[in-house]
Design a protein around this motif. Structure first.
Motif, mmCIF file in Angstrom:
data_model
loop_
_atom_site.group_PDB
_atom_site.id
_atom_site.type_symbol
_atom_site.label_atom_id
_atom_site.label_comp_id
_atom_site.label_asym_id
_atom_site.label_seq_id
_atom_site.Cartn_x
_atom_site.Cartn_y
_atom_site.Cartn_z
ATOM 1 N N SER A 172 -23.037 112.343 -26.915
ATOM 2 C CA SER A 172 -22.264 111.135 -28.058
ATOM 3 C C SER A 172 -21.639 110.321 -27.371
ATOM 4 O O SER A 172 -21.114 109.666 -28.533
ATOM 5 C CB SER A 172 -22.390 112.043 -28.471
ATOM 6 N N THR A 173 -21.138 111.092 -26.087
ATOM 7 C CA THR A 173 -20.215 110.170 -25.712
ATOM 8 C C THR A 173 -20.172 109.485 -24.616
ATOM 9 O O THR A 173 -19.652 108.333 -24.091
ATOM 10 C CB THR A 173 -18.700 111.510 -24.948
ATOM 11 N N ILE A 174 -21.517 109.556 -23.915
ATOM 12 C CA ILE A 174 -22.065 108.413 -23.033
ATOM 13 C C ILE A 174 -22.956 108.083 -23.098
ATOM 14 O O ILE A 174 -24.442 108.420 -22.917
ATOM 15 C CB ILE A 174 -21.818 109.704 -21.386
ATOM 16 N N GLU A 175 -23.239 106.709 -23.034
ATOM 17 C CA GLU A 175 -24.375 105.725 -23.425
ATOM 18 C C GLU A 175 -25.565 106.567 -22.417
ATOM 19 O O GLU A 175 -25.180 105.986 -20.922
ATOM 20 C CB GLU A 175 -24.426 104.321 -23.259
ATOM 21 N N THR A 176 -26.479 106.391 -22.200
ATOM 22 C CA THR A 176 -27.093 106.956 -21.543
ATOM 23 C C THR A 176 -28.458 105.978 -20.923
ATOM 24 O O THR A 176 -29.078 105.448 -22.457
ATOM 25 C CB THR A 176 -28.601 108.249 -22.313
ATOM 26 N N SER A 177 -29.039 105.271 -20.110
ATOM 27 C CA SER A 177 -29.503 104.256 -19.560
ATOM 28 C C SER A 177 -30.853 104.556 -18.892
ATOM 29 O O SER A 177 -30.450 105.569 -17.507
ATOM 30 C CB SER A 177 -28.768 103.130 -19.374
ATOM 31 N N LEU A 178 -31.819 104.401 -18.724
ATOM 32 C CA LEU A 178 -33.321 104.625 -17.753
ATOM 33 C C LEU A 178 -33.580 103.071 -17.607
ATOM 34 O O LEU A 178 -34.698 102.321 -17.919
ATOM 35 C CB LEU A 178 -33.589 105.124 -19.091
ATOM 36 N N ILE A 179 -34.202 103.521 -16.317
ATOM 37 C CA ILE A 179 -35.800 102.421 -15.917
ATOM 38 C C ILE A 179 -36.565 103.410 -15.553
ATOM 39 O O ILE A 179 -36.800 103.951 -15.170
ATOM 40 C CB ILE A 179 -35.268 101.725 -15.133
ATOM 41 N N VAL A 180 -37.970 103.060 -16.476
ATOM 42 C CA VAL A 180 -38.902 103.869 -16.059
ATOM 43 C C VAL A 180 -40.124 102.869 -15.835
ATOM 44 O O VAL A 180 -40.300 101.401 -16.386
ATOM 45 C CB VAL A 180 -39.747 104.201 -18.189
ATOM 46 N N GLN A 181 -41.075 103.546 -14.540
ATOM 47 C CA GLN A 181 -41.972 102.152 -14.286
ATOM 48 C C GLN A 181 -43.727 102.896 -14.745
ATOM 49 O O GLN A 181 -43.817 103.985 -15.025
ATOM 50 C CB GLN A 181 -42.191 102.755 -12.585
#
Length: 556
Positions: free
Chosen positions: A141-150
């Motif tokens: 809830s405190t940190i934005e989560t990001s992802l690169i997916v192949q």
């Protein structure tokens, strides 16, 4: 320890080394015995460049959340980017699902799930022209989560009659499935519609990138008990739809599958477990066994299955826990970063997420060698864990550095040639390679993190601060062997700039040329980056520095 060089010493810059010496080139390979000493905060200074011509402009800013989903300032939860595993281009129209939540990637491959619940979530990525993909992510809830997916493009498309069954194959691969007649069923147990069905068979090669397989290398053993880490020896995705367009997922009589061997582990077990991916749980499920068949290089694992799904041939291992910390360039901890272990002498990975102190506990194969890297989705530098270090739980020191502005270049390849080398040349007479590995804390602010000499890679160059001017990255076939060469191996180069990714494979024209000139990139005075692929560019001699002797300022 001293050694005798039977060949003429070769000068590289200010250093001398001994070139390959017959059989020694096959293991220790290159005899690189050097005879001299030797983005919360995103890529803010890197903007879109309009390069022109055939240049490949890179937007190294953070992800742009799809405008029809949520305004960028309110983004929390999960956001990311989906790209094609063969070239790194963004893929639009991918359905991204997490539980009851769903969205579709926009024209730039971006997606956002701002209301995804906190905790562990299985996120699936599906598009009918690609094999399905899945990742398990930790949401805070405190940190934005990001992802690169192949995601991997579909392989062979085989029409057939389910009433008679048949052997379905993939051209140029040992992958196949032999389906008995009248054995296929829909998920509800009903028979397929009359008429021709369509099968899609897609081999997945984890030796080039372990995370092309779905999931996080965690399997539920057939004997029960706790889920365990495993390594893979190859994967095959199978999807079948009947004439009515309904998926056929079950079998009332076993089908025989062949999974092509594809692993960084050169010791192939005679028998492995068959494992099926469960997209609902994000876990693999152990179901049956497979035996090694065929003759190298056309080997495969063969076994019987009663489900149509993504399958792998794998073996469970005892895991060691690597304590890794991730900091930004100012030394502050980076929370919410995804930290992966990537096997060097095995194909498999482990994943953990950093806590508020920037610390993650990452699993890897005990007694194996692996590379540890953080992404957020910018990529950190990489740390190497040796077989001796992983014999017990181990703490990686120093912390990985998540750059504010920079680039990572990752080279992988097949079993042969044994030794490929990464080279980076640029302003200020920069040349980063095995004999001059550079530095992240001082000029050139670029370093070769990992140098692999025994097939597969990865070799990783991290650039912490970009240098204004023209730079070039190329790959040297140090082994000097061409059966296969870089094209047939195949070599693969993955470039990450900020949240963007580019992937390169060799083009035509290799012949007996040892140098594959992959790309140049120009860093402007505003620190914008333009990538210019060097299409089908090969050389028999080492490429010159594209900047000559020009000086360049470092981006801050």
């Amino acid at each position: 320890m001293g050694f005798a060089c039977r060949n003429r010493l070769v000068r590289v810059g200010a250093c001398w080394y001994c070139p390959r010496q017959g059989a020694l080139n096959r293991k220790g390979d290159k005899m690189k015995r050097i005879l001299c000493g030797a983005l919360t905060a995103w890529l803010a200074c890197v903007l879109v460049s309009c390069g022109g011509g055939t240049g490949d402009s890179v937007d190294a800013r953070p992800f742009s959340p799809p405008s029809n989903i949520v305004p960028a300032p309110t983004i929390t939860g999960l956001l990311g980017l989906v790209v094609d595993s063969t070239n790194g281009t963004a893929v639009s129209g991918v359905t991204v699902t997490a539980g009851a939540l769903s969205t579709i990637t926009d024209t730039q491959g971006n997606f956002a799930l701002p209301t995804i619940p906190n905790g562990s979530n299985v996120v699936s990525f599906t598009l009918n022209t690609y094999a399905p993909q899945s990742r398990t992510v930790q949401i805070s809830s405190t940190i934005e989560t990001s992802l690169i997916v192949q995601i991997v493009p579909n392989g062979a498309l085989d029409p057939f009659d389910p009433a008679t069954g048949g052997t379905l194959t993939v051209a140029g691969s040992t992958g196949q499935i032999d389906i008995p007649g009248n054995s296929l069923r829909r998920a509800d147990g009903s028979a397929p519609s009359a008429g021709s069905a369509t099968a899609l068979l897609t081999p997945i090669g984890p030796s080039l990138d372990a995370f092309l397989l779905p999931g996080e290398y965690v399997v539920q053993p057939a004997a029960g008990g706790s889920a365990a880490q495993f390594e893979t020896f190859g994967g095959l995705d199978i999807r079948i739809t009947d004439a009515g367009g309904v998926a056929l997922t079950n079998l009332v009589a076993p089908a025989t599958i062949r999974i092509p061997v594809n692993s960084r582990n050169t010791t192939l077990p005679l028998t492995l477990a068959l494992m099926r991916f469960d997209s609902a749980t994000g876990l693999w499920v152990e179901e049956g066994t497979a035996t090694l068949q065929g003759v190298a290089p056309n080997q495969y694992y063969e076994g019987t299955v009663t489900r149509i799904a993504t399958w792998t041939a794998g073996q469970i291992y005892t895991a060691s826990i690597i304590t890794a910390c991730v900091h930004d360039q100012a030394g502050a901890p980076v929370g919410g970063a995804r930290v992966n272990s990537d096997g060097v002498d095995y194909s498999g990975g482990g994943t953990a997420t950093t806590n508020a102190s920037g610390v993650a506990l990452v699993p890897m194969k005990r007694g194996g060698a692996a590379v540890i890297t953080g992404t957020s989705p910018r990529s950190s530098n990489s740390g190497t864990i040796s077989a001796g270090q992983s014999a017990t739980d181990f703490t990686l020191i120093p912390c990985l550095i998540m750059p504010t502005a920079g680039m990572t270049i990752r080279l992988t390849w097949g079993a042969q040639p044994f030794d490929l080398d990464s080279h980076l040349k640029g302003p200020n007479n920069m040349h980063v390679f095995f004999a001059s590995r550079g530095s992240l804390s001082a000029a050139p602010f670029a370093a070769l993190d990992v140098d692999d000499v025994t097939s597969f890679g990865p070799e990783v160059i991290t650039i912490l601060r970009l240098t204004q001017g023209t730079n070039e990255y190329f790959v040297h076939n140090f082994s000097g062997t061409f059966t296969p060469g870089q094209t047939g191996s195949p070599a693969r180069v993955e470039v990450r700039v900020g949240s963007q990714i580019r992937i390169f494979f060799p083009g035509a024209g290799e012949a007996s040329n040892e140098y594959w000139r992959v790309f140049q990139f120009v860093v402007g005075t505003d620190c914008s980056v333009t990538i210019n692929p060097l299409v089908n560019s090969w050389s028999a001699t080492e490429p010159a520095n594209p900047s000559g002797g020009a000086a360049g300022l470092f981006c801050s």
